[in-house]
Design a protein around this motif. Structure first.
Motif, mmCIF file in Angstrom:
data_model
loop_
_atom_site.group_PDB
_atom_site.id
_atom_site.type_symbol
_atom_site.label_atom_id
_atom_site.label_comp_id
_atom_site.label_asym_id
_atom_site.label_seq_id
_atom_site.Cartn_x
_atom_site.Cartn_y
_atom_site.Cartn_z
ATOM 1 N N PHE A 1 -5.603 28.763 7.584
ATOM 2 C CA PHE A 1 -7.014 28.345 7.564
ATOM 3 C C PHE A 1 -7.472 27.842 8.933
ATOM 4 O O PHE A 1 -8.487 28.289 9.448
ATOM 5 C CB PHE A 1 -7.237 27.247 6.506
ATOM 6 N N ALA B 1 -5.038 28.974 -3.309
ATOM 7 C CA ALA B 1 -4.566 28.416 -2.031
ATOM 8 C C ALA B 1 -4.895 26.927 -1.931
ATOM 9 O O ALA B 1 -4.049 26.107 -1.566
ATOM 10 C CB ALA B 1 -5.209 29.181 -0.869
ATOM 11 N N ILE C 1 -2.681 24.886 -4.299
ATOM 12 C CA ILE C 1 -1.305 24.717 -3.787
ATOM 13 C C ILE C 1 -1.261 23.562 -2.788
ATOM 14 O O ILE C 1 -0.451 22.652 -2.901
ATOM 15 C CB ILE C 1 -0.786 26.026 -3.128
ATOM 16 N N VAL C 2 -2.197 23.596 -1.838
ATOM 17 C CA VAL C 2 -2.203 22.579 -0.777
ATOM 18 C C VAL C 2 -2.461 21.189 -1.371
ATOM 19 O O VAL C 2 -1.730 20.225 -1.089
ATOM 20 C CB VAL C 2 -3.257 22.915 0.304
ATOM 21 N N VAL D 1 0.525 19.878 -3.573
ATOM 22 C CA VAL D 1 1.681 19.459 -2.757
ATOM 23 C C VAL D 1 1.397 18.113 -2.086
ATOM 24 O O VAL D 1 2.252 17.216 -2.073
ATOM 25 C CB VAL D 1 2.033 20.543 -1.698
ATOM 26 N N ARG E 1 5.016 10.614 -4.936
ATOM 27 C CA ARG E 1 6.463 10.407 -4.810
ATOM 28 C C ARG E 1 6.773 9.253 -3.847
ATOM 29 O O ARG E 1 7.652 8.446 -4.082
ATOM 30 C CB ARG E 1 7.130 11.686 -4.302
ATOM 31 N N ALA F 1 2.475 25.375 1.451
ATOM 32 C CA ALA F 1 1.233 24.631 1.699
ATOM 33 C C ALA F 1 0.931 24.582 3.206
ATOM 34 O O ALA F 1 -0.214 24.772 3.620
ATOM 35 C CB ALA F 1 1.352 23.223 1.137
ATOM 36 N N MET G 1 0.155 33.288 3.132
ATOM 37 C CA MET G 1 1.107 32.835 2.115
ATOM 38 C C MET G 1 2.481 33.463 2.317
ATOM 39 O O MET G 1 3.467 32.763 2.522
ATOM 40 C CB MET G 1 0.585 33.155 0.718
ATOM 41 N N ILE H 1 -0.405 27.910 4.509
ATOM 42 C CA ILE H 1 -1.804 28.141 4.091
ATOM 43 C C ILE H 1 -2.746 27.351 5.004
ATOM 44 O O ILE H 1 -3.745 27.874 5.496
ATOM 45 C CB ILE H 1 -2.004 27.746 2.602
ATOM 46 N N LEU I 1 -5.119 36.257 4.059
ATOM 47 C CA LEU I 1 -4.676 34.952 3.558
ATOM 48 C C LEU I 1 -3.409 35.094 2.706
ATOM 49 O O LEU I 1 -2.456 34.330 2.845
ATOM 50 C CB LEU I 1 -5.809 34.292 2.747
#
Lengths: 761, 57
Positions: free
Chosen positions: A563, B12, B15-16, B19, B26, A556, A374, A559, A369
């Motif tokens: 997955f 992880a 982060i996702v 974002v 926004r 993002a 990343m 990642i 991962l």
């Protein structure tokens, strides 16, 4: 907070001053019309912060162009505390024409005599004190580019802003004085602000004023019937313009002392350069050669074609840590060397992280991962940063020097035949950087159909985000097949984008998007040495934007891709070798028959779904295509061989080997990604800039059809050469239909309405 | 699953999610308040832009 507005002629240096005052990095260029909308920033070096508004460049306050309407409305409606009128000191008379209109508004105005350094360098002199007393407005000499006189300008502007000012006109004593006076009294009676300005515009029969004050407009009409000027008849607008220029010539030009010798020399030098660069026959080949040189410097692995002349292994540095960085056979160009160095650094970081995690006993999936999910995708994209920046640097140098404005001029002759004016070239050139500001810049195009056609083809001018796709696939092709130079493939793809844009415009403008091509009038800016400061600012801005994007949306996305490529539909974790059973593979395999005609569909082996998935993820951000390759290639090859992280070109080369894809399909893959629906941001901008929803929907369909058509043509001809006859027949039929339609022999609208009637029946 | 594996998974996911939330916010609110900037891809679409009425096509 006080508000100061920057107003002036196009290419007078407003945005350079804006950047200097606010520390912004707004796009500046040595051509008129870079700014098409107002933008705001803050100046903090006075006793209180000042809001600075950068208005688009205008020649007058008449509503002929959208920029003039934006600037005029802002000054009249928002009532800034001070208007800083940027005057190009190298072209005083023409620039002061706008000043004579600004001074008619009830707002404090200060004149910034910009580019004063160039005036002095040419041996000319401007007496600022004399100009100030003649005009009756404060005048400050500045050089926005060299940051000279700016603090004094702001100090005096601040002083001006605290003293209210009544509008004055230079038209006093002219033949229209009584008419203007009558209109002014009528407007004042009606409680209209800035009555003097509106009265003069009414006398000119300005369409906005006539609409807003129909009663007063009738007075002008009545007066017109009884009035006749010897030269201009009853064209009041021409009379007003003539009076302004006469006044400028009489009163203001005396402040300028020209060094006749230097002016003549300067003109001759500029003419000499233009004689070659804008030559009727050689102008375009010179442009193509310059463009190729830019690509060669950025992407070539055989710089100056010295490969054959060098002793074997001379530059490769075999056995050292830098093996292949500076060349392998031939010498690498500066862009490739920088790419290799960054690639080396990112590979070392990935390997070090992978080794450390393995040594620490971290589970294999977690290592995967981090290293593949990343860093694999992230580094795959980041390694292209040097080449992207270098390409931007070269384009900025061409733009800042004033050469790009010449290219618009030489291309006007060709563009005109295709139904576009040379003005449309500027947003297209901006498209090489990013489609978003390029689409916004099309607002300068007056004809709506021309504007829509230009917005549609802007994504065909490959932006910085598409560059990794081009470079990585081209590099992969060279690495796997040993065919040609990567720079030639990249250059060829850029030319393909331009050619597709021209063909698409030709078809659109002769069928559904017909319209008059407005005459192209653009002031050619003087050749200037590009400034290190503005180039550095531009590159810094690009770097920040790219890195920010890499560490947010791209990270993002990779990642998420990791997955969904490591879990099956029943949520079972899959090893790298089992990825063909993953959710992502399932979706990819379901969709991939659609891509069979373009070469990366069902004809590939089990791993072929990766190309389909990469193309789809590119719809979020184009960098995602290579980031997806980075992530998946690392996993796929790890499933085959050892666990090692791959980036950039290596990851693509591994993917090519793993999927068995051929060269025609790879080129078709680049073409498809280059021409298809652009990223989310560009799509949102296109939606905002289109006149209606129907045209936006048609634009989406247009992008899909063009990309599919061009990519399948490349693939089929590349794979089976004889299909070129079928394509030739197809295009001959299409062109015949277009020509017949153009000449009025076929009426598509009538055919369509007949079909509709039949369907209804 | 050890502590390092849990930490990696949490990072992880964070982060996702961050974002995605940032992009959503926004789009809804405009970049730090709307200044009528023509280069904003959400011009005339986001809530603050509509409220300000500054952006005119």
């Amino acid at each position: 907070m006080k508000k100061f507005a920057l107003a002036g002629n196009p290419n007078s240096g407003k945005t350079t001053l804006f950047n200097s005052l606010t520390g912004s990095t707004a796009h500046v260029g040595n051509w008129p019309g870079v700014t098409v909308d107002k933008r705001e920033g803050v100046y903090k070096k006075l006793s209180e912060p000042i809001a600075i508004v950068d208005l688009p460049g205008i020649y007058s306050l008449s509503p002929y162009t959208p920029e003039e309407v934006i600037s005029r409305n802002y000054i009249l409606d928002e009532k800034p505390d001070c208007v800083i009128n940027i005057v190009d000191a190298t072209n005083l008379e023409r620039n002061l024409y706008l000043t004579t209109q600004l001074m008619e508004i009830d707002v404090p105005v200060i004149i910034a005599l910009n580019m004063i350094d160039e005036v002095e360098k040419a041996g000319d002199k401007i007496d600022a004190a004399k100009l100030e007393s003649n005009i009756g407005l404060p005048v400050v000499k500045i050089s926005a580019l060299k940051n000279k006189g700016i603090e004094e300008l702001m100090r005096r502007a601040f002083e001006c802003s605290s003293k209210p000012r009544k509008g004055e006109t230079v038209l006093e004593g002219g033949s229209l004085t009584h008419l203007i006076g009558d209109c002014k009294i009528a407007l004042e009676g009606a409680g209209v602000d800035n009555a003097l300005f509106h009265a003069i515009k009414l006398a000119e029969m300005d369409e906005l004023e006539v609409k807003a004050h129909p009663q007063a407009a009738k007075t002008v009409e009545e007066f017109k019937k009884t009035f006749k000027d010897e030269t201009f008849g009853s064209d009041f607008e021409a009379i007003v313009a003539d009076s302004r220029y006469k006044y400028i010539s009489k009163n203001y030009s005396s402040a300028l002392t020209r060094n006749k010798k230097s002016a003549r020399e300067k003109l001759t030098r500029s003419d000499k350069a233009d004689k070659v660069l804008t030559h009727k026959i050689w102008g375009i080949p010179i442009f193509l050669v310059i463009l190729f040189a830019v690509f060669h410097l950025t992407f070539s692995e055989n710089f100056l074609y010295l490969g054959a002349a060098l002793p074997e292994g001379w530059v490769s540095g075999e056995g050292t840590a830098f093996e292949g960085v500076f060349g392998d056979g031939g010498i690498n160009s500066i862009g490739v060397i920088l790419f290799n160095l960054l690639d080396l650094a990112t590979s070392s970081i990935s390997s070090a992280i992978g080794d450390a995690m393995a040594a620490g006993g971290v589970a294999e999936w977690a290592t995967g991962l981090v290293v593949d999910g990343m860093f694999g995708g992230l580094f795959a994209v980041l390694s292209f940063l040097p080449q992207i920046l270098l390409l931007f640097l070269f384009f900025s140098i061409l733009e800042d020097s004033g050469y790009m404005a010449r290219v618009a001029f030489i291309l006007d002759r060709i563009f005109r035949r295709f139904g576009l004016s040379g003005r449309a070239f500027m947003p297209m050139i901006m498209g090489f950087g990013c489609s978003v500001p390029a689409m916004v810049n099309t607002r300068t195009l007056a004809d709506e159909n021309e504007r829509v056609a230009t917005i549609r083809v802007i994504p065909f001018f490959s932006c910085g985000a598409k560059l990794p796709i081009l470079t990585a696939i081209a590099g992969g092709v060279v690495q796997i097949t040993g065919l040609g130079n990567a720079d030639l493939i990249t250059y060829g793809m850029y030319v393909l984008g331009i050619a597709t844009a021209i063909c698409a415009v030709l078809i659109m403008r002769s069928t559904t998007m017909r319209g008059e091509v407005p005459p192209f009038i653009m002031e050619l800016p003087a050749y200037r040495m590009p400034q290190l400061k503005s180039l550095t600012m531009l590159l810094w801005d690009k770097l920040k934007h790219f890195v920010k994007k890499a560490f947010t949306i791209i990270l993002a996305s990779t990642i998420v891709i990791w997955f969904v490529s490591h879990f099956s539909f029943n949520w079972k974790f899959l090893t790298d070798a089992e990825m063909n059973e993953s959710i992502l593979a399932g979706i990819g395999m379901l969709v991939r028959p659609l891509f069979t005609p373009v070469g990366f569909g069902s004809q590939l082996n089990d791993w072929g779904w990766v190309f389909v998935v990469a193309a789809v993820t590119g719809l979020i951000a184009k960098e995602n295509v290579i980031a997806t390759f980075g992530t998946l290639a690392a996993c796929i090859t790890a499933g085959f061989t050892a666990d090692e992280a791959l980036e950039g070109i290596d990851s693509v080369a591994e993917m090519i080997a793993a999927t068995g894809i051929g060269v025609p399909a790879l080129i078709a893959f680049i073409a498809f990604n280059m021409l298809t629906i652009p990223c989310f941001a560009a799509v949102a901008t296109a939606k905002a800039e289109m006149p209606d929803k129907k045209r936006f929907n048609n634009t989406l369909i247009f992008w899909i059809i063009v990309s599919y058509l061009v990519a399948s043509m490349i693939y089929l001809i590349g794979e089976w050469w004889w299909t070129s006859f079928i394509w030739a027949a197809f295009w001959a039929a299409a062109i015949t239909l277009i020509v017949l339609n153009y000449r009025g022999k076929i009426d598509f609208k009538a055919i369509r309405s007949k079909i509709t009637v039949k369907r209804r029946a | 699953m050890g502590a390092i594996e849990i930490a990696i998974t949490v990072v992880a996911v964070l982060i996702v999610v961050s974002v995605a939330i940032a992009a959503f916010v926004r789009k809804k609110q405009g970049k730090g308040g709307c200044s009528g900037c023509g280069e904003c891809p959400h011009a005339a679409k986001c809530q603050s832009c509509k409220a300000s009425g500054k952006y005119k096509k």
